[in-house]
Write a protein that holds these residues in place. Structure first.
Motif, PDB file in Angstrom:
ATOM      1  N   HIS A 274       0.829  -1.214   0.000  1.00  0.00           N
ATOM      2  CA  HIS A 274       0.000   0.000   0.000  1.00  0.00           C
ATOM      3  C   HIS A 274       0.860   1.258   0.000  1.00  0.00           C
ATOM      4  O   HIS A 274       0.512   2.262   0.619  1.00  0.00           O
ATOM      5  N   CYS A 280      -3.731   0.085  -6.046  1.00  0.00           N
ATOM      6  CA  CYS A 280      -3.821  -0.161  -4.598  1.00  0.00           C
ATOM      7  C   CYS A 280      -5.070   0.538  -4.078  1.00  0.00           C
ATOM      8  O   CYS A 280      -5.234   1.752  -4.227  1.00  0.00           O
ATOM      9  N   GLN A 281      -5.937  -0.218  -3.459  1.00  0.00           N
ATOM     10  CA  GLN A 281      -7.199   0.340  -2.975  1.00  0.00           C
ATOM     11  C   GLN A 281      -7.000   1.209  -1.737  1.00  0.00           C
ATOM     12  O   GLN A 281      -7.811   2.078  -1.445  1.00  0.00           O
ATOM     13  N   VAL A 282      -5.926   0.956  -1.021  1.00  0.00           N
ATOM     14  CA  VAL A 282      -5.648   1.759   0.173  1.00  0.00           C
ATOM     15  C   VAL A 282      -5.244   3.176  -0.251  1.00  0.00           C
ATOM     16  O   VAL A 282      -5.779   4.170   0.256  1.00  0.00           O
TER      17      VAL A 282
HETATM   18 ZN   LIG Z   1      -2.642  -1.895  -1.465  1.00  0.00          ZN
END
Ligand SMILES: [Zn+2]
Ligand SMILES: Nc1nc2c(ncn2[C@@H]2O[C@H](COP(=O)(O)OP(=O)(O)OP(=O)(O)O)[C@@H](O)[C@H]2O)c(=O)[nH]1
Ligand SMILES: [Mg+2]
Length: 310
Positions: A274, A280-282
């Motif tokens: 992340h 990256c969804q974060v």
């Molecule tokens: Zn991530």
């Protein structure tokens, strides 16, 4: 005959033990054979432990601890002098209460988040108590409410109180009822003031903020448990600075940030850190402010092993 007691305090070799059924207090020490079984900890018995004991000397009220009952949980830090050892701060806890202040002295979110990671690691439910509410003007109150909203959104109960002016103390008392609670926070945030308020018989010493010359010095005083009401216990913990120093592997750190853990499931790479990975969804959630920037920054600084204990 052997009985079961609760360890209230440790002073090195001796432990103060309470028999909860009879209300009797004893001083106990470990029986020799037991010492050998317990490795890699600086203190084999911790505050909050339930122990089996045998009366040793009736007239002196001393007992021998012959067994330690299995712990439901515990919280530990690295030992100060022996790197591979741990020091168990307390065992069998229901709750941790982190007392913080936004000023006088200021508790950084770095410290708060580090503590929350420790608490997640040890599976300890935590509430954040923002003290010294009486010192806040309207502007400061708004900042405080924003902090509280940020932590409540990710699942941590928060409470704003004034221990000195007795604001919101009933709500706090309710949260502690029937539990064993670890009370912690920087020197000067008002832990003793708060405990005295909950239980005036304690007469704990409090002191002026300006006299904390030794903020960085390790204090050798021991954690101590108090029964503030029947079945309601609190543990006062001095020298909590080191508590932040838990060993969390880089690749596990995200697991201990609930909101990061939640969105990380959808990251493209299963081993996403992340930090720099595409999709990256974060990082995306930080961009849309779904994840608070300060939490993410503290994730990064813990990831890189920076010291933000203050
Ligand atoms: Zn991530
Ligand atoms: N204005 C204000 N001052 C407070 C409040 N609670 C505590 N204080 C003051 O803050 C100072 C430190 O309080 P303590 O209770 O000694 O702090 P502590 O957390 O026990 O500190 P250590 O024992 O060093 O860890 C004292 O001067 C208290 O009177 C509060 O709610 N409002
Ligand atoms: Mg104190």
């Amino acid at each position: 005959m052997c009985e079961i007691g609760l360890v209230m305090r440790s002073t090195g070799l001796w432990y103060d033990i309470l028999n909860e059924e009879t209300g009797q207090h004893f001083r106990g020490r470990l029986r020799g054979k037991l010492k050998l079984k317990l490795k890699k900890v600086t203190n084999p018995v911790a505050v909050g432990d339930c122990v089996e004991y045998e009366l040793e000397n009736e007239s002196e009220n001393t007992v021998a601890i012959i067994n330690i009952l299995p712990r439901t949980n515990f919280i530990a830090r690295k030992a100060v002098q022996k790197a591979k050892y741990r020091h168990i701060i307390a065992a069998n806890l229901d709750l941790a209460m982190l007392v913080v202040t936004l000023a006088m002295p200021r508790t950084s979110t770095g410290f708060i988040d580090r503590f929350l990671v420790s608490a997640e690691l040890f599976d300890l439910p935590t509430i954040l108590v923002f003290n010294k509410l009486d010192m806040f003007d309207e502007e400061a109150l708004e900042i405080l409410d924003n902090y509280m909203a940020m932590y409540e959104q990710i699942g941590y109960s928060c409470l704003k109180i004034s221990a000195l002016k007795n604001q919101n103390m009933e709500a706090l008392e309710k949260m502690l009822e029937g539990k064993k609670t670890l009370i912690t926070g920087h020197s000067g945030v008002g832990k003793s003031t708060l405990l005295n308020r909950l239980s005036p018989d304690l007469h704990l010493a409090t002191h002026e903020v300006s006299t904390f010359a030794n903020k960085g010095v390790h204090t050798t005083t021991f954690a101590e448990m108090f029964e503030i009401k029947p079945k309601t216990y609190v543990i006062d913990t001095p020298g909590i600075k080191e508590l932040g120093l838990v060993d969390v592997e880089q690749d596990e750190l995200a697991d201990y940030f609930p909101e990061i853990r939640e969105v990380a499931e959808n990251c493209k790479f299963y081993n996403c850190t992340h930090i720099h990975e595409p999709h990256c969804q974060v990082i995306e959630a930080v961009r849309t402010e779904e994840i608070a920037l300060s939490r993410y920054k503290n994730y990064l600084s813990m990831f890189y092993g920076e010291d933000n204990r203050r």
